[in-house]
Design a protein around this motif. Structure first.
Motif, mmCIF file in Angstrom:
data_model
loop_
_atom_site.group_PDB
_atom_site.id
_atom_site.type_symbol
_atom_site.label_atom_id
_atom_site.label_comp_id
_atom_site.label_asym_id
_atom_site.label_seq_id
_atom_site.Cartn_x
_atom_site.Cartn_y
_atom_site.Cartn_z
ATOM 1 N N VAL A 48 0.826 -1.204 0.000
ATOM 2 C CA VAL A 48 0.000 0.000 0.000
ATOM 3 C C VAL A 48 0.863 1.258 0.000
ATOM 4 C CG1 VAL A 48 -1.773 1.254 1.287
ATOM 5 C CG2 VAL A 48 -1.875 -1.228 1.131
ATOM 6 N N ASP A 49 1.977 1.219 0.698
ATOM 7 C CA ASP A 49 2.857 2.393 0.751
ATOM 8 C C ASP A 49 3.436 2.705 -0.627
ATOM 9 O OD1 ASP A 49 2.411 2.681 3.469
ATOM 10 O OD2 ASP A 49 4.145 1.450 4.020
ATOM 11 N N HIS A 50 3.872 1.674 -1.343
ATOM 12 C CA HIS A 50 4.401 1.904 -2.684
ATOM 13 C C HIS A 50 3.316 2.453 -3.604
ATOM 14 C CE1 HIS A 50 6.188 0.268 -6.651
ATOM 15 N NE2 HIS A 50 6.740 1.424 -6.366
ATOM 16 N N LEU A 51 2.123 1.906 -3.482
ATOM 17 C CA LEU A 51 1.010 2.422 -4.288
ATOM 18 C C LEU A 51 0.760 3.890 -4.001
ATOM 19 C CD1 LEU A 51 -1.466 2.224 -6.128
ATOM 20 C CD2 LEU A 51 -2.740 1.315 -4.166
ATOM 21 N N GLU A 52 0.782 4.269 -2.746
ATOM 22 C CA GLU A 52 0.512 5.672 -2.424
ATOM 23 C C GLU A 52 1.609 6.585 -2.975
ATOM 24 O OE1 GLU A 52 -1.268 8.421 1.109
ATOM 25 O OE2 GLU A 52 -0.261 6.577 1.705
ATOM 26 N N ARG A 53 2.859 6.119 -2.943
ATOM 27 C CA ARG A 53 3.924 6.928 -3.531
ATOM 28 C C ARG A 53 3.687 7.147 -5.026
ATOM 29 N NH1 ARG A 53 7.141 3.585 -0.205
ATOM 30 N NH2 ARG A 53 7.954 2.391 -1.979
ATOM 31 N N LEU A 54 3.256 6.099 -5.701
ATOM 32 C CA LEU A 54 2.953 6.236 -7.126
ATOM 33 C C LEU A 54 1.758 7.165 -7.357
ATOM 34 C CD1 LEU A 54 3.379 2.523 -8.329
ATOM 35 C CD2 LEU A 54 4.957 4.441 -8.696
ATOM 36 N N LEU A 55 0.767 7.086 -6.507
ATOM 37 C CA LEU A 55 -0.399 7.969 -6.634
ATOM 38 C C LEU A 55 0.000 9.424 -6.463
ATOM 39 C CD1 LEU A 55 -3.037 5.880 -4.662
ATOM 40 C CD2 LEU A 55 -3.240 6.569 -7.057
#
Length: 392
Positions: free
Chosen positions: A156-163
């Motif tokens: 989830v953290d990596h996804l949020e960075r991409l977002l």
């Protein structure tokens, strides 16, 4: 030998050298806990027929009656030759079961994902997809021509960075499997739904393996994670826990009308047979009327899971009836699959490109119809194999 064969032989040789070459095996019996292969009766541990409905008498009879009434083929795409009553009735039943306004059925899960994702996104959009999404999801993302970014599995953290770093786009899609088919683990759907809401994105879930299995009522991964009200539409398949064939998308009436008019894999393909829709209606009724099937499934899952763990075998972080035993090396995985076959267990090795290189495995799947004797034989086979080679 065909004059064009030399065009293909180098690729086949390369796959063979990597232990990636595959072949179709002819099974001489119905899909069941026990099958006949090359004249031998074997225990099947590689079927997604989780609830044992594929060979259920009521499901087969529903298909037979529909064949007698509607014939075999549908004739054309539904927008050309019309929708037959079983197709309509199935979509009504699926929508009711899923507490949605409407549903639309496709010929397969692959077609559903291609049609859904290519309708939702275009070149002016961005899709962020989990690294372990099913191939049909990734192909649907690519077909959409949207910008595609891959986030680390369930991270989830990596996804949020991409977002946070995404460019200005018309629409943002977050795409994931609900239950991952090769690892058997659940997506963090609650956190993904929160991020979708926070960053004004759409969460798209492929719940092929969760449908009928996960959740208090078997409605799937969204029910299990408590996010049914937070995800406006999702896809699932009929050929796994429901034991038939095809796939569905559920959502609002407006969204389903949108798909009817934009999903090319619905518009431009012949409808599945009415008999398959009728069989699925019967299977859906059984699923809801006989919750003990899920209870047996999970009890069997626990027996096999605990037995494999006690042996010290390495499994994934599975939360489902999918129990992948990680072997690692492709050649070793093939050897283990052959050793299981010799001991009466049909469980082929799963190798790249289906799974990442170095993570080849024996993917065991449990069903409600396996007996304790079946499971004990599987465990004894692994114990016997462990006595002669190292799998850990």
């Amino acid at each position: 030998m065909n004059e064009f064969d030399p065009l293909f032989e180098p690729e086949l040789s390369r796959l063979d050298a990597q232990h990636w070459l595959r072949q179709c095996r002819v099974i001489e019996s119905a899909c069941a806990p026990e099958i006949v292969y090359q004249g031998r009766r074997l225990i099947l541990m590689a079927s997604n027929d989780y609830l044992g409905l594929a060979n259920h008498p009521a499901v087969k009879e529903a298909a037979a009656q529909a064949i007698r009434q509607y014939g075999i083929g549908a004739g054309a795409a539904r927008l050309i030759s019309g929708t037959q009553p079983p197709h309509h009735d199935l979509e009504v039943a699926l929508a009711k079961w899923k507490d949605a306004e409407a549903a639309l059925c496709f010929g397969s899960g692959y077609l559903a994902n291609l049609g859904l994702l290519s309708s939702l996104a275009g070149p002016q959009d961005i899709i962020l997809a989990d690294r372990l999404c099913h191939a049909s999801v990734i192909d649907g993302c690519r077909l959409s021509r949207a910008r595609l970014r891959i986030f680390h599995h369930a991270d989830v953290d990596h996804l949020e960075r991409l977002l946070k770093r995404r460019p200005a786009v018309r629409r943002t899609l977050i795409v994931t499997d609900g239950l991952f088919s090769m690892d058997g683990d659940l997506a963090p759907l609650s956190a993904l739904a929160r991020l979708a809401n926070q960053y004004e994105g759409l969460l798209v879930v492929d719940d092929a393996h969760g449908t009928g299995v996960m959740g208090a009522h078997g409605r799937g991964s969204l029910e299990a994670c408590g996010v049914e009200a937070d995800v406006p539409f999702h896809m699932g398949t009929l050929g796994k826990a429901l034991g038939t064939s095809g796939a569905y998308v559920v959502g609002s009436e407006t969204f389903v009308r949108f798909l009817v008019n934009t999903a090319r894999t619905f518009l431009f393909t012949t409808s599945p047979p009415a008999a398959m829709a009728a069989a699925t209606i019967a299977a859906l009724e059984l699923l809801q009327r006989e919750p003990d099937r899920r209870a047996r499934l999970w009890a069997n899952r626990e027996v096999l899971f605990q037995g494999l763990i006690r042996m010290g075998l390495r499994l994934t972080a599975t939360a489902s009836p999918i129990l992948p035993v990680i072997i690692g090396d492709e050649a070793l995985a093939l050897g283990v699959a052959q050793a299981l076959l010799e001991r009466g267990i049909y469980a082929p090795a799963i190798r790249p490109p289906t799974v990442p290189k170095g993570s080849s495995r024996i993917r065991l799947t449990v069903t409600a119809e396996h007996t304790r004797e079946h499971l004990d034989q599987v465990l004894h086979a692994f114990q016997d194999i462990l006595a002669s080679r190292s799998l850990t």
